[in-house]
Design a protein around this motif. Structure first.
Motif, PDB file in Angstrom:
ATOM      1  N   ASN A  72       0.853  -1.183   0.000  1.00 16.08           N
ATOM      2  CA  ASN A  72       0.000   0.000   0.000  1.00 16.08           C
ATOM      3  C   ASN A  72       0.891   1.234   0.000  1.00 16.08           C
ATOM      4  O   ASN A  72       1.795   1.347   0.821  1.00 16.08           O
ATOM      5  CB  ASN A  72      -0.902   0.014   1.238  1.00 16.08           C
ATOM      6  N   LEU A  73       0.626   2.160  -0.912  1.00 14.01           N
ATOM      7  CA  LEU A  73       1.365   3.422  -0.980  1.00 14.01           C
ATOM      8  C   LEU A  73       0.459   4.548  -0.511  1.00 14.01           C
ATOM      9  O   LEU A  73      -0.706   4.620  -0.896  1.00 14.01           O
ATOM     10  CB  LEU A  73       1.824   3.705  -2.409  1.00 14.01           C
ATOM     11  N   SER A  75       0.626   8.961   0.899  1.00 14.49           N
ATOM     12  CA  SER A  75       1.424  10.186   0.990  1.00 14.49           C
ATOM     13  C   SER A  75       1.527  10.655   2.434  1.00 14.49           C
ATOM     14  O   SER A  75       0.563  10.591   3.189  1.00 14.49           O
ATOM     15  CB  SER A  75       0.789  11.298   0.158  1.00 14.49           C
ATOM     16  N   LYS A  84       6.049   9.683  -0.659  1.00 17.27           N
ATOM     17  CA  LYS A  84       5.303   8.441  -0.799  1.00 17.27           C
ATOM     18  C   LYS A  84       5.906   7.422   0.158  1.00 17.27           C
ATOM     19  O   LYS A  84       7.124   7.225   0.175  1.00 17.27           O
ATOM     20  CB  LYS A  84       5.377   7.899  -2.223  1.00 17.27           C
ATOM     21  N   ALA A  86       5.633   3.376   1.570  1.00 20.89           N
ATOM     22  CA  ALA A  86       5.098   2.052   1.250  1.00 20.89           C
ATOM     23  C   ALA A  86       4.955   1.235   2.533  1.00 20.89           C
ATOM     24  O   ALA A  86       5.800   1.286   3.422  1.00 20.89           O
ATOM     25  CB  ALA A  86       6.024   1.330   0.279  1.00 20.89           C
TER      26      ALA A  86
END
Length: 160
Positions: A72-73, A75, A84, A86
């Motif tokens: 899942n990325l 911000s 970003k 992860a």
């Protein structure tokens, strides 16, 4: 949905429980990848719940697992820019090399924990009736020309 399979070395593990009482682990791991002709190592945050979390906690710090899950990325604002980040959500894990296991605290709904070394008691098994011995007759020997099967001429001699 993209599913990834990664071989992870567990660098740090934090164990907790969800509000439902399920075990939850999160922490940081490292994985290797090839960039050009060089091997690179990169950190990756991970999260797991339930039996998968138990497997990761038993593998422990510096342990290696094969993990299956999704990345899942999202911000995150840092000072003047957005980065970003992860997070690898582990759905299944299998231990390859154990490290230093992490102790799992009791959940809010549990009062005792069962040790894996405690024997489980089972009710005694009562013996069933003794079967009478069947009379068995020898079966013909197959030859190479019959491919291991003995030819049967009469349908009544077929054993099934």
């Amino acid at each position: 949905m993209n599913i990834f399979s990664l071989k992870l070395r567990l660098d740090s593990i934090q164990v907790g429980h969800t509000s439902d009482g399920n075990i939850q682990v999160m922490g940081f791991s490292s994985f290797q990848f090839f960039d050009g002709k060089q091997t690179q190592v990169s950190p990756l945050a991970f999260t797991a719940y339930g039996p998968t979390a138990q497997t990761i906690a038993q593998a422990g710090i510096n342990g290696v697992v094969v993990a299956l899950g999704e990345i899942n990325l999202f911000s995150v604002e840092r000072q003047n820019r957005k980065d970003k980040v992860a997070n690898f959500y582990v759905e299944e894990a299998q231990t390859i090399r154990p490290g230093n296991p992490v102790e799992v605290p009791l959940g809010p709904n549990q009062t005792t924990t069962q040790s894996p070394n405690q024997p489980t008691t089972q009710p005694p098994v009562t013996p069933g009736p003794i079967a009478s011995p069947e009379k068995r007759e020898p079966v013909g020997v197959g030859t190479a020309s019959s491919n291991g099967h003995c030819p049967v001429d009469i349908d009544e001699e077929i054993p099934f």
